[in-house]
Enzyme design. Structure first.
Site, mmCIF file in Angstrom:
data_model
loop_
_atom_site.group_PDB
_atom_site.id
_atom_site.type_symbol
_atom_site.label_atom_id
_atom_site.label_comp_id
_atom_site.label_asym_id
_atom_site.label_seq_id
_atom_site.Cartn_x
_atom_site.Cartn_y
_atom_site.Cartn_z
ATOM 1 N NE ARG A 173 29.604 8.691 42.248
ATOM 2 C CZ ARG A 173 30.524 9.116 41.329
ATOM 3 N NH1 ARG A 173 30.597 10.355 41.331
ATOM 4 N NH2 ARG A 173 31.086 8.390 40.633
ATOM 5 N NE ARG A 177 17.758 4.302 35.251
ATOM 6 C CZ ARG A 177 18.993 3.652 34.880
ATOM 7 N NH1 ARG A 177 19.228 2.435 35.095
ATOM 8 N NH2 ARG A 177 20.079 4.477 34.560
ATOM 9 N NE ARG A 251 38.052 3.978 52.669
ATOM 10 C CZ ARG A 251 38.491 2.983 53.361
ATOM 11 N NH1 ARG A 251 39.078 3.378 54.666
ATOM 12 N NH2 ARG A 251 37.843 1.720 53.365
ATOM 13 N NE ARG A 281 34.864 -1.232 41.469
ATOM 14 C CZ ARG A 281 34.314 -0.174 40.833
ATOM 15 N NH1 ARG A 281 33.301 -0.104 40.207
ATOM 16 N NH2 ARG A 281 35.502 0.451 40.672
ATOM 17 C CD GLU A 302 37.860 -1.217 43.087
ATOM 18 O OE1 GLU A 302 37.714 -1.227 41.617
ATOM 19 O OE2 GLU A 302 37.147 0.215 43.532
ATOM 20 C CE1 TYR A 350 35.347 9.022 42.268
ATOM 21 C CE2 TYR A 350 33.678 9.943 40.738
ATOM 22 C CZ TYR A 350 34.501 8.928 41.367
ATOM 23 O OH TYR A 350 34.493 7.732 40.565
ATOM 24 C CG ASP A 352 32.202 10.380 36.811
ATOM 25 O OD1 ASP A 352 32.807 9.474 37.254
ATOM 26 O OD2 ASP A 352 30.827 10.370 36.887
HETATM 27 P P1 FAD Z 1 44.759 12.124 37.043
HETATM 28 O O1 FAD Z 1 44.222 10.903 36.241
HETATM 29 O O2 FAD Z 1 44.821 11.587 38.459
HETATM 30 O O3 FAD Z 1 46.007 12.457 36.693
HETATM 31 C C1 FAD Z 1 46.933 13.356 37.592
HETATM 32 C C2 FAD Z 1 48.344 13.158 37.099
HETATM 33 O O4 FAD Z 1 49.071 13.749 37.775
HETATM 34 C C3 FAD Z 1 48.694 11.636 37.695
HETATM 35 O O5 FAD Z 1 49.318 10.966 36.412
HETATM 36 C C4 FAD Z 1 49.831 11.843 38.690
HETATM 37 O O6 FAD Z 1 50.862 10.867 38.565
HETATM 38 C C5 FAD Z 1 50.561 13.155 38.218
HETATM 39 N N1 FAD Z 1 51.054 13.813 39.247
HETATM 40 C C6 FAD Z 1 50.294 14.132 40.531
HETATM 41 N N2 FAD Z 1 51.480 14.782 41.436
HETATM 42 C C7 FAD Z 1 52.454 15.175 40.564
HETATM 43 C C8 FAD Z 1 53.774 15.544 40.831
HETATM 44 N N3 FAD Z 1 53.918 16.541 42.049
HETATM 45 N N4 FAD Z 1 54.532 15.676 39.842
HETATM 46 C C9 FAD Z 1 54.459 14.906 38.820
HETATM 47 N N5 FAD Z 1 53.406 14.354 38.442
HETATM 48 C C10 FAD Z 1 52.347 14.374 39.307
HETATM 49 N N6 FAD Z 1 35.497 8.568 35.489
HETATM 50 C C11 FAD Z 1 34.589 8.061 34.721
HETATM 51 O O7 FAD Z 1 34.095 8.998 33.816
HETATM 52 N N7 FAD Z 1 34.064 6.995 34.287
HETATM 53 C C12 FAD Z 1 34.444 5.788 35.182
HETATM 54 O O8 FAD Z 1 34.128 4.732 35.099
HETATM 55 C C13 FAD Z 1 35.450 6.281 36.378
HETATM 56 N N8 FAD Z 1 35.814 5.038 37.113
HETATM 57 C C14 FAD Z 1 36.695 5.247 38.006
HETATM 58 C C15 FAD Z 1 37.045 4.299 38.973
HETATM 59 C C16 FAD Z 1 38.006 4.753 39.958
HETATM 60 C C17 FAD Z 1 38.655 3.609 40.803
HETATM 61 C C18 FAD Z 1 38.498 6.121 40.110
HETATM 62 C C19 FAD Z 1 39.593 6.464 41.252
HETATM 63 C C20 FAD Z 1 38.209 6.968 39.275
HETATM 64 C C21 FAD Z 1 37.103 6.842 38.276
HETATM 65 N N9 FAD Z 1 36.989 7.729 37.342
HETATM 66 C C22 FAD Z 1 36.096 7.620 36.588
HETATM 67 C C23 FAD Z 1 37.561 9.127 37.413
HETATM 68 C C24 FAD Z 1 38.622 9.414 36.457
HETATM 69 O O9 FAD Z 1 39.673 8.561 37.058
HETATM 70 C C25 FAD Z 1 39.038 10.825 36.691
HETATM 71 O O10 FAD Z 1 38.115 11.704 36.488
HETATM 72 C C26 FAD Z 1 40.440 11.298 35.994
HETATM 73 O O11 FAD Z 1 41.485 10.253 36.262
HETATM 74 C C27 FAD Z 1 40.867 12.614 36.502
HETATM 75 O O12 FAD Z 1 41.899 12.989 35.519
HETATM 76 P P2 FAD Z 1 42.832 13.967 36.108
HETATM 77 O O13 FAD Z 1 43.932 14.291 35.057
HETATM 78 O O14 FAD Z 1 42.020 15.192 36.880
HETATM 79 O O15 FAD Z 1 43.752 13.306 37.297
HETATM 80 N N1 UDP Z 2 27.061 2.015 46.397
HETATM 81 C C1 UDP Z 2 26.839 0.820 47.220
HETATM 82 N N2 UDP Z 2 26.217 -0.353 46.445
HETATM 83 C C2 UDP Z 2 26.720 -0.542 45.498
HETATM 84 C C3 UDP Z 2 27.122 0.355 44.509
HETATM 85 C C4 UDP Z 2 27.387 1.780 45.172
HETATM 86 O O1 UDP Z 2 26.422 0.970 48.263
HETATM 87 O O2 UDP Z 2 26.420 -1.658 45.008
HETATM 88 C C5 UDP Z 2 27.438 3.348 47.190
HETATM 89 C C6 UDP Z 2 28.806 3.255 47.451
HETATM 90 O O3 UDP Z 2 28.994 4.140 48.747
HETATM 91 C C7 UDP Z 2 29.528 4.252 46.238
HETATM 92 C C8 UDP Z 2 28.400 5.111 46.033
HETATM 93 O O4 UDP Z 2 27.158 4.234 46.003
HETATM 94 O O5 UDP Z 2 30.313 5.063 46.722
HETATM 95 C C9 UDP Z 2 28.200 5.903 44.742
HETATM 96 O O6 UDP Z 2 28.447 4.651 43.529
HETATM 97 P P1 UDP Z 2 29.270 4.887 42.382
HETATM 98 O O7 UDP Z 2 29.089 3.648 41.527
HETATM 99 O O8 UDP Z 2 28.902 5.993 41.785
HETATM 100 O O9 UDP Z 2 30.580 4.741 43.021
HETATM 101 P P2 UDP Z 2 32.313 4.940 42.397
HETATM 102 O O10 UDP Z 2 32.003 5.210 40.903
HETATM 103 O O11 UDP Z 2 32.503 6.051 43.189
HETATM 104 O O12 UDP Z 2 32.890 3.611 42.736
#
Ligand code: FAD
Ligand code: UDP
Length: 374
Positions: A173, A177, A251, A281, A302, A350, A352
């Site tokens: 991911r 560079r 996780r 972070r 976090e 996973y 985005d």
């Molecule tokens: P979700 O957003 O999880 O929505 C699912 C919904 O279903 C939830 O609101 C939940 O409450 C509901 N639900 C589940 N089960 C039930 C049930 N049985 N009854 C009623 N309701 C229910 N993507 C990016 O593009 N850029 C980023 O920088 C980025 N950062 C991230 C950072 C973190 C820490 C994480 C974990 C993810 C990140 N993502 C990021 C990914 C992004 O969060 C997801 O792509 C997106 O939220 C997925 O949308 P979704 O609708 O599939 O799921």
């Molecule tokens: N990672 C790392 N060091 C960093 C940033 C990322 O080891 O400073 C690793 C870590 O295992 C992470 C993966 O690279 O899960 C992918 O990074 P990304 O930023 O895409 O993670 P996420 O968006 O899933 O938090």
């Protein structure tokens, strides 16, 4: 009018609701067990600092898909935002992802791009031809020293296991560079919605044919769906079947929240690479909206841990055992006729936001196509 139930008010559910509602042929109910829409992308202003906070962790929108970019921009304004992450290792601040600055600073050199490329190649483990694990991928492409500094500790904290137990795909991911480009992503379009993600999702589901019920838990296969012509389910796939084949591994992350005056760290995201610092972070959310002015700040450490039954599942681990369990659930899904599984949790991947939106648009369009040709 046909009746549709959508479980989950995240991007997946909202895109399907929006696409179907626009036809005027469907009455749609969205349920979500949380007390807000937006799923994991939910944002809200902090009442004490007025900063727009990403409640489930920092979200930067990035995509190279023009259709997806135009689509999200039709629901609100995005401003350009480039994620320039820093990583602290043994008391020094480096640039992440690994770029020419990181390499030169780490090795105390002043290489040009080609020299750096050759140097990094010379550090790589040439005995690894086809890297399968995270560790092999790192050792082959950045070498032992950079791996140990920037990836080993962070990844162990993030995933709770040795990087040799993780697939190479996790590290793929991140770019490496050989120039000074410190943009975390490679995508053509990158931005942050001016009024947050929840406002975008709210706009998507504002339609007379869409009703939203928050605080409503859907029981999966134990729910009586006979009232609906079709169900779109975006919750966890294992929960739908009451975990009958076991729980899929995730996780989870949790945050410790702090506020202060002024600016805490001068950047949106700073990673902590050392294994003995317990958090992975710190994110300071006012830096996601540099066009706003805030005298106070709010920031979050976090932490990552194993998911227990009461935790929110965040990152699918997808270890071998998980994938075997997943197959059994998928086989049950294929027997269901009026239920579509989509999104991060229902497909146990996973993804985005841009992947989620692209897939949800495709699924909704296919559904409509199928309906008109029945
Ligand atoms: P979700 O957003 O999880 O929505 C699912 C919904 O279903 C939830 O609101 C939940 O409450 C509901 N639900 C589940 N089960 C039930 C049930 N049985 N009854 C009623 N309701 C229910 N993507 C990016 O593009 N850029 C980023 O920088 C980025 N950062 C991230 C950072 C973190 C820490 C994480 C974990 C993810 C990140 N993502 C990021 C990914 C992004 O969060 C997801 O792509 C997106 O939220 C997925 O949308 P979704 O609708 O599939 O799921
Ligand atoms: N990672 C790392 N060091 C960093 C940033 C990322 O080891 O400073 C690793 C870590 O295992 C992470 C993966 O690279 O899960 C992918 O990074 P990304 O930023 O895409 O993670 P996420 O968006 O899933 O938090």
């Amino acid at each position: 009018m046909k009746k549709i139930l959508i479980v989950g008010a995240g991007f997946s559910g909202a895109v399907v609701a929006n696409t179907l509602a626009k036809t005027g042929n469907y009455k749609i109910k969205i349920v979500d067990e949380r007390n807000h829409i937006g799923g994991n992308c939910h944002t809200e202003r902090d009442s004490l600092t007025n900063v727009m906070v990403h409640k489930y962790g920092p979200h930067i929108f990035h995509t190279s898909n023009e259709k997806v970019w135009n689509y999200v921009n039709s629901f609100g304004t995005f401003r350009p935002f480039v994620n320039r992450v820093k990583s602290i290792y043994q008391g020094q601040v480096y640039s992440m992802p690994i770029n020419l600055h990181t390499i030169n600073q780490f090795y105390a050199k002043s290489f040009g791009p080609e020299e750096a490329r050759k140097w990094i190649e010379s550090q790589g483990d040439t005995s690894i031809s086809d890297p399968k694990t995270f560790e092999e991928q790192a050792k082959k492409f950045v070498g032992e020293k950079l791996y140990k500094a920037f990836f080993y500790g962070y990844t162990k904290k993030q995933w709770g296991t040795e990087p040799r137990n993780l697939p190479a795909s996790i590290l793929k991911r991140l770019p490496v560079r050989f120039n000074y480009d410190d943009n975390y992503y490679n995508d053509v379009y990158q931005g942050i919605p001016v009024e947050g993600y929840t406002a975008i999702i709210q706009k998507m589901i504002e339609h007379p044919n869409i009703e939203v019920r928050l605080g409503t838990h859907f029981l999966g296969e134990n729910e009586d769906n006979t009232d609906y012509d079709h169900v779109f389910y975006t919750g966890p796939i294992d929960a739908y079947f009451s975990f009958r084949f076991g729980r899929l591994g995730y996780r989870t992350v949790y945050f410790k929240e702090y506020r202060s005056d002024g600016d805490f760290q001068g950047n949106a995201v700073i990673n902590y690479a050392d294994e003995d610092i317990p958090y992975t972070r710190i994110h300071e959310h006012k830096h996601f909206t540099p066009w706003e002015n805030h005298p106070k700040t709010i920031y979050f450490e976090e932490y990552s841990k194993e998911t227990e039954s009461s935790d929110i599942p965040y990152y699918p681990k997808r270890l071998e055992g998980d994938l075997e369990i997943l197959k059994r659930y998928e086989s049950e899904v294929s027997k269901l006729e009026r239920v579509t599984f989509l999104g991060r949790l229902a497909t146990y991947r996973y993804l985005d936001m841009h992947h989620i939106i692209e897939e949800a648009l495709e699924i909704a369009e296919k559904f409509l196509d199928h309906e008109t040709h029945r």
